[in-house]
Design a protein around this motif. Structure first.
Motif, PDB file in Angstrom:
ATOM      1  N   ILE A   1       0.698  -1.473  -0.147  1.00 19.08           N
ATOM      2  CA  ILE A   1      -0.254  -0.041   0.379  1.00 19.08           C
ATOM      3  C   ILE A   1       1.222   0.961  -0.046  1.00 19.08           C
ATOM      4  CG2 ILE A   1      -1.832   1.629   0.724  1.00 19.08           C
ATOM      5  CD1 ILE A   1      -3.116  -1.298   2.043  1.00 19.08           C
ATOM      6  N   SER A   2       1.865   1.354   0.700  1.00 21.78           N
ATOM      7  CA  SER A   2       3.058   2.114   1.139  1.00 21.78           C
ATOM      8  C   SER A   2       3.314   2.985  -0.412  1.00 21.78           C
ATOM      9  CB  SER A   2       3.935   2.521   1.659  1.00 21.78           C
ATOM     10  OG  SER A   2       5.186   1.515   1.574  1.00 21.78           O
ATOM     11  N   ARG A   3       3.996   1.451  -1.717  1.00 30.26           N
ATOM     12  CA  ARG A   3       4.220   1.576  -2.249  1.00 30.26           C
ATOM     13  C   ARG A   3       3.183   2.681  -3.884  1.00 30.26           C
ATOM     14  NH1 ARG A   3       6.996  -3.979  -4.440  1.00 30.26           N
ATOM     15  NH2 ARG A   3       6.976  -2.382  -5.950  1.00 30.26           N
ATOM     16  N   LEU A   4       2.068   2.049  -3.116  1.00 29.50           N
ATOM     17  CA  LEU A   4       0.732   2.605  -3.948  1.00 29.50           C
ATOM     18  C   LEU A   4       0.988   3.773  -3.734  1.00 29.50           C
ATOM     19  CD1 LEU A   4      -1.685   1.922  -5.667  1.00 29.50           C
ATOM     20  CD2 LEU A   4      -2.791   1.724  -3.547  1.00 29.50           C
ATOM     21  N   THR A   5       0.358   4.523  -2.913  1.00 27.06           N
ATOM     22  CA  THR A   5       0.559   5.688  -2.818  1.00 27.06           C
ATOM     23  C   THR A   5       2.146   7.029  -3.482  1.00 27.06           C
ATOM     24  OG1 THR A   5       2.284   5.941  -0.680  1.00 27.06           O
ATOM     25  CG2 THR A   5      -0.066   5.407  -0.441  1.00 27.06           C
ATOM     26  N   GLY A   6       2.833   6.538  -3.249  1.00 28.68           N
ATOM     27  CA  GLY A   6       3.980   6.976  -4.215  1.00 28.68           C
ATOM     28  C   GLY A   6       4.028   8.656  -3.784  1.00 28.68           C
ATOM     29  N   ASP A   7       4.665   8.411  -4.427  1.00 28.84           N
ATOM     30  CA  ASP A   7       4.392  10.436  -4.912  1.00 28.84           C
ATOM     31  C   ASP A   7       2.876  11.124  -5.510  1.00 28.84           C
ATOM     32  OD1 ASP A   7       7.788  10.313  -3.586  1.00 28.84           O
ATOM     33  OD2 ASP A   7       7.621  10.714  -5.792  1.00 28.84           O
ATOM     34  N   ASN A   8       2.342  10.797  -5.738  1.00 29.48           N
ATOM     35  CA  ASN A   8       1.022  11.142  -6.352  1.00 29.48           C
ATOM     36  C   ASN A   8       0.421  12.004  -5.576  1.00 29.48           C
ATOM     37  OD1 ASN A   8      -1.240  12.117  -7.474  1.00 29.48           O
ATOM     38  ND2 ASN A   8      -1.553  10.258  -8.907  1.00 29.48           N
ATOM     39  N   LYS A   9       0.484  13.260  -4.693  1.00 33.61           N
ATOM     40  CA  LYS A   9      -0.251  14.186  -4.866  1.00 33.61           C
ATOM     41  C   LYS A   9      -1.806  14.402  -5.213  1.00 33.61           C
ATOM     42  CE  LYS A   9       3.619  14.633  -2.066  1.00 33.61           C
ATOM     43  NZ  LYS A   9       3.703  13.012  -1.347  1.00 33.61           N
ATOM     44  N   ALA A  10      -2.573  14.019  -6.256  1.00 31.99           N
ATOM     45  CA  ALA A  10      -3.680  14.743  -6.499  1.00 31.99           C
ATOM     46  C   ALA A  10      -4.475  13.625  -6.026  1.00 31.99           C
ATOM     47  CB  ALA A  10      -3.368  14.452  -7.757  1.00 31.99           C
ATOM     48  N   MET A  11      -3.851  12.147  -5.569  1.00 37.15           N
ATOM     49  CA  MET A  11      -5.072  11.371  -4.974  1.00 37.15           C
ATOM     50  C   MET A  11      -5.923  11.671  -3.546  1.00 37.15           C
ATOM     51  SD  MET A  11      -5.587   9.397  -7.714  1.00 37.15           S
ATOM     52  CE  MET A  11      -5.414  11.033  -8.436  1.00 37.15           C
ATOM     53  N   GLY A  12      -6.757  11.692  -3.219  1.00 40.74           N
ATOM     54  CA  GLY A  12      -7.687  12.143  -2.203  1.00 40.74           C
ATOM     55  C   GLY A  12      -8.090  10.844  -1.546  1.00 40.74           C
ATOM     56  N   ALA A  13      -7.550  10.214  -2.078  1.00 40.89           N
ATOM     57  CA  ALA A  13      -8.492   8.579  -1.165  1.00 40.89           C
ATOM     58  C   ALA A  13      -7.562   7.611  -1.321  1.00 40.89           C
ATOM     59  CB  ALA A  13      -9.611   8.412  -1.438  1.00 40.89           C
ATOM     60  N   ILE A  14      -7.196   6.652  -0.165  1.00 46.57           N
ATOM     61  CA  ILE A  14      -6.913   5.084  -1.073  1.00 46.57           C
ATOM     62  C   ILE A  14      -7.557   4.074  -0.038  1.00 46.57           C
ATOM     63  CG2 ILE A  14      -4.733   3.428  -0.603  1.00 46.57           C
ATOM     64  CD1 ILE A  14      -3.097   5.896  -1.148  1.00 46.57           C
ATOM     65  N   VAL A  15      -8.235   3.704  -0.737  1.00 48.54           N
ATOM     66  CA  VAL A  15      -8.650   2.483   0.133  1.00 48.54           C
ATOM     67  C   VAL A  15      -8.473   0.973  -0.151  1.00 48.54           C
ATOM     68  CG1 VAL A  15     -11.537   1.282   0.493  1.00 48.54           C
ATOM     69  CG2 VAL A  15     -11.144   3.746  -0.363  1.00 48.54           C
ATOM     70  N   SER A  16      -8.537   0.094   0.411  1.00 45.49           N
ATOM     71  CA  SER A  16      -7.917  -1.611   0.678  1.00 45.49           C
ATOM     72  C   SER A  16      -8.431  -2.359   1.822  1.00 45.49           C
ATOM     73  CB  SER A  16      -6.518  -1.570   0.729  1.00 45.49           C
ATOM     74  OG  SER A  16      -6.158  -1.144   2.213  1.00 45.49           O
ATOM     75  N   PHE A  17      -8.724  -2.944   0.636  1.00 47.41           N
ATOM     76  CA  PHE A  17      -9.314  -4.644   1.453  1.00 47.41           C
ATOM     77  C   PHE A  17      -8.012  -6.166   1.199  1.00 47.41           C
ATOM     78  CE2 PHE A  17     -10.561  -8.898   0.835  1.00 47.41           C
ATOM     79  CZ  PHE A  17     -11.348  -9.397   1.752  1.00 47.41           C
ATOM     80  N   ILE A  18      -8.094  -6.835   2.364  1.00 43.11           N
ATOM     81  CA  ILE A  18      -6.718  -7.199   2.453  1.00 43.11           C
ATOM     82  C   ILE A  18      -7.584  -8.508   3.480  1.00 43.11           C
ATOM     83  CG2 ILE A  18      -4.560  -7.758   3.664  1.00 43.11           C
ATOM     84  CD1 ILE A  18      -4.434  -5.360   4.646  1.00 43.11           C
ATOM     85  N   GLY A  19      -7.850  -9.501   2.255  1.00 41.91           N
ATOM     86  CA  GLY A  19      -8.446 -10.860   2.583  1.00 41.91           C
ATOM     87  C   GLY A  19      -7.237 -11.638   3.048  1.00 41.91           C
ATOM     88  N   THR A  20      -7.854 -12.368   4.190  1.00 37.82           N
ATOM     89  CA  THR A  20      -6.288 -13.138   5.001  1.00 37.82           C
ATOM     90  C   THR A  20      -7.250 -14.823   5.087  1.00 37.82           C
ATOM     91  OG1 THR A  20      -7.896 -12.596   7.134  1.00 37.82           O
ATOM     92  CG2 THR A  20      -5.546 -11.294   6.308  1.00 37.82           C
ATOM     93  N   MET A  21      -6.438 -15.775   5.291  1.00 37.14           N
ATOM     94  CA  MET A  21      -7.042 -16.807   5.554  1.00 37.14           C
ATOM     95  C   MET A  21      -7.118 -17.370   6.790  1.00 37.14           C
ATOM     96  SD  MET A  21      -5.089 -20.600   4.412  1.00 37.14           S
ATOM     97  CE  MET A  21      -5.796 -22.198   5.129  1.00 37.14           C
ATOM     98  N   ARG A  22      -8.896 -18.204   7.399  1.00 34.70           N
ATOM     99  CA  ARG A  22      -9.325 -18.240   8.074  1.00 34.70           C
ATOM    100  C   ARG A  22      -8.829 -19.909   8.155  1.00 34.70           C
ATOM    101  NH1 ARG A  22     -14.189 -16.187   5.647  1.00 34.70           N
ATOM    102  NH2 ARG A  22     -14.291 -18.119   5.180  1.00 34.70           N
ATOM    103  N   ASP A  23      -8.773 -19.944   9.989  1.00 36.28           N
ATOM    104  CA  ASP A  23      -8.768 -21.289   9.865  1.00 36.28           C
ATOM    105  C   ASP A  23      -9.604 -22.355   9.939  1.00 36.28           C
ATOM    106  OD1 ASP A  23      -9.641 -20.159  12.704  1.00 36.28           O
ATOM    107  OD2 ASP A  23      -7.922 -21.232  13.210  1.00 36.28           O
TER     108      ASP A  23
END
Length: 158
Positions: A17-39
């Motif tokens: 996610i930190s690599r995604l943000t980079g230096d682009n200051k025009a983006m006002g929103a970053i939304v992410s979804f992380i799916g993890t494996m359940r047991d």
């Protein structure tokens, strides 16, 4: 830009996610979804899971989904990172991250991508349980989630 990656080993969602943000200051929103494996799955304890895919076809399918999201909403970047191979409980399976000028479009696009990924991308899951192993069937609820985007899109196009 669409960033599609498949990983055979665990990846760090925060780093990606930190690599995604980079230096682009025009983006006002970053939304992410992380799916993890359940047991667990329904009533069964899951020890591990093998996630198989069709190399080349899987990446093409994920790119098509990301490109569709970019056609529907005004987005900066759409990133889809997905595990393949042997996955243990607690490990991330998928990261979908979307950047946009406004949060509403980023939320909708992120949800769209994960809904279509679950039904359109060529992945096959085999769970290893305490008493054997089995292939995981598709869920009806995943198809219903994807269908609502098709219905919403048809209404907007009319």
């Amino acid at each position: 830009m669409s960033n599609i990656k498949l990983f055979e080993k665990a990846f760090d969602p925060a780093h990606e996610i930190s690599r995604l943000t980079g230096d682009n200051k025009a983006m006002g929103a970053i939304v992410s979804f992380i799916g993890t494996m359940r047991d667990f799955n329904e009533d069964d304890e899951v020890l591990t899971m093998r996630l198989e895919h069709y190399p080349g076809m899987t990446e093409k399918s994920l790119k098509k989904i990301a490109d569709e999201a970019k056609q529907r909403w005004h987005l900066g970047d759409v990133s889809v990172f997905h595990r393949v191979g042997l996955i243990n409980p607690g490990e991330p399976i998928v990261l979908v991250a979307v950047s946009s000028v406004h949060r509403g479009e980023a939320f909708q696009a992120c949800e769209f991508v994960i809904d279509f990924l679950k039904t359109q991308a060529p992945f096959w899951k085999k769970e290893v349980l305490t008493d054997g192993e089995h292939w995981v069937n598709e869920r009806h609820s995943d198809h219903l989630a994807a269908q609502r985007w098709t219905k919403n899109y048809e209404k907007k196009s009319e």
